[in-house]
Design an enzyme around this catalytic site. Sequence first.
Site, PDB file in Angstrom:
ATOM      1  N   ARG A   1       0.815  -1.225   0.000  1.00 29.88           N
ATOM      2  CA  ARG A   1       0.000   0.000   0.000  1.00 29.88           C
ATOM      3  C   ARG A   1       0.843   1.266   0.000  1.00 29.88           C
ATOM      4  NH1 ARG A   1      -2.898  -3.688   1.968  1.00 29.88           N
ATOM      5  NH2 ARG A   1      -0.975  -4.148   3.014  1.00 29.88           N
ATOM      6  N   THR A   2       1.757   1.373   0.975  1.00 31.76           N
ATOM      7  CA  THR A   2       2.465   2.643   1.159  1.00 31.76           C
ATOM      8  C   THR A   2       3.272   2.992  -0.085  1.00 31.76           C
ATOM      9  OG1 THR A   2       2.551   2.140   3.513  1.00 31.76           O
ATOM     10  CG2 THR A   2       4.002   3.879   2.738  1.00 31.76           C
TER      11      THR A   2
ATOM     12  N   LYS B   1      25.379  -5.681  -1.571  1.00 35.63           N
ATOM     13  CA  LYS B   1      26.837  -5.825  -1.767  1.00 35.63           C
ATOM     14  C   LYS B   1      27.613  -5.083  -0.689  1.00 35.63           C
ATOM     15  CE  LYS B   1      26.127  -5.800  -6.785  1.00 35.63           C
ATOM     16  NZ  LYS B   1      26.375  -5.019  -8.001  1.00 35.63           N
TER      17      LYS B   1
ATOM     18  N   ARG C   1      11.402   4.123   3.506  1.00 36.90           N
ATOM     19  CA  ARG C   1      11.006   3.143   4.530  1.00 36.90           C
ATOM     20  C   ARG C   1      12.252   2.367   4.922  1.00 36.90           C
ATOM     21  NH1 ARG C   1       5.880  -0.763   4.706  1.00 36.90           N
ATOM     22  NH2 ARG C   1       5.014   1.237   5.379  1.00 36.90           N
TER      23      ARG C   1
ATOM     24  N   HIS D   1       5.122   6.198  11.517  1.00 39.77           N
ATOM     25  CA  HIS D   1       4.625   6.025  10.145  1.00 39.77           C
ATOM     26  C   HIS D   1       3.648   7.183   9.931  1.00 39.77           C
ATOM     27  CE1 HIS D   1       3.313   4.405   6.473  1.00 39.77           C
ATOM     28  NE2 HIS D   1       2.943   3.188   6.825  1.00 39.77           N
TER      29      HIS D   1
HETATM   30  C1  NCD Z   1       1.848  -1.024   8.220  1.00 37.86           C
HETATM   31  C2  NCD Z   1       3.349  -0.834   8.211  1.00 37.86           C
HETATM   32  O1  NCD Z   1       4.063  -1.330   7.352  1.00 37.86           O
HETATM   33  O2  NCD Z   1       3.782  -0.160   9.123  1.00 37.86           O
HETATM   34  N1  NCD Z   1       1.276  -1.129   6.972  1.00 37.86           N
HETATM   35  C3  NCD Z   1       1.121  -0.022   6.189  1.00 37.86           C
HETATM   36  O3  NCD Z   1       2.037   0.719   5.944  1.00 37.86           O
HETATM   37  N2  NCD Z   1      -0.112   0.216   5.713  1.00 37.86           N
HETATM   38  C4  NCD Z   1       1.355  -1.984   9.206  1.00 37.86           C
HETATM   39  C5  NCD Z   1       1.793  -3.409   9.163  1.00 37.86           C
HETATM   40  O4  NCD Z   1       2.743  -3.801   8.517  1.00 37.86           O
HETATM   41  O5  NCD Z   1       1.145  -4.197   9.871  1.00 37.86           O
END
Ligand code: NCD
Length: 307
Positions: free
Chosen positions: A58-59, A86, A108, A136
């Site tokens: 999703r993100t 590497k 991320r 997040h």
């Molecule tokens: C979450 C995350 O990766 O922090 N998902 C997201 O970004 N929508 C929550 C999760 O992984 O459970």
Amino acid sequence: MPLSVRHLLGIKSLLRSDIELIFKTADEFKKVINRPIKKVPSLRDITIANVFFENSTRTKLSFELAEKRLSADVINFAASNSSVKKGETLLDTVHNILAMKVDMIVMRHSSPGASHFLSLHTPAIIVNAGDGTHEHPTQALLDCYSIREKLGSVEGKKVAIIGDISHSRVALSNIFALQKLGAEVMLCAPPTLLPPFIEQLNVKISHSIEETLRWCDVANMLRIQLERQKTANIPSLREYALYFGLNSRLLERIGKEIIVMHPGPINRGVEIESAVADSPQAIILDQVENGVAIRMAVLYLLAAQNA
Ligand code: NCD
């Protein structure tokens, strides 16, 4: 009125007025993405790199779509098929990306503080797309935006966050965002999935999902983050589902209208029963839709004030 920050590293560093500005801007972008022509030229001269050191569906898609809807140039980097394998460091990787004249980095990373570190050592604008178990921020923004859309406002609402609080960056960012917007927060989890001293954040704590549901207007269900757990914190997923899972029997017994949220990915039958996840009271897919508008607003506002 610009944002009070140069980067989006977390909700903790935002003012309530920043969040409100992001929501007002997202309202406009939500209209744009529901038009037949979904694109605006706002970030035409901006290049954005999506740098993902951790898995994401999703993100990552949501950021990429938001960038493209704003007409930015986009490059994608996934650590799993890069030279990180590497032995290249985070800073070297990013400096090489920046040498190609990138203006913004959406990152991320599995280490808490990674985006803060990057903001201190590179000239680019940094957007945190999740740093380990820390924050997040865009998830919390889209969650609060979805509550505002459904209930008219976040102020005065009772929001429960139920599940693996210890290992969740979504929980911490949501606590900060909800409180800044005037909501009350209750956390519900087994004691082994709550971090020590969490009550110092001025949240209510419960170990009973029934008590929590009787109290709340909104229930935000979190996944058990097994990939982050080094020790066994629950006897089994089956037992967790029995005591902390959200199911229709429970909701019927409580007999009041509760809005059900989930940041995804869902583990059906563990923290949430399919019948609940797919019911009209679940706004899980609205959250996903709003995520694009929220990320457009964040990228647009950060780019505008750094121009
Ligand atoms: C979450 C995350 O990766 O922090 N998902 C997201 O970004 N929508 C929550 C999760 O992984 O459970």
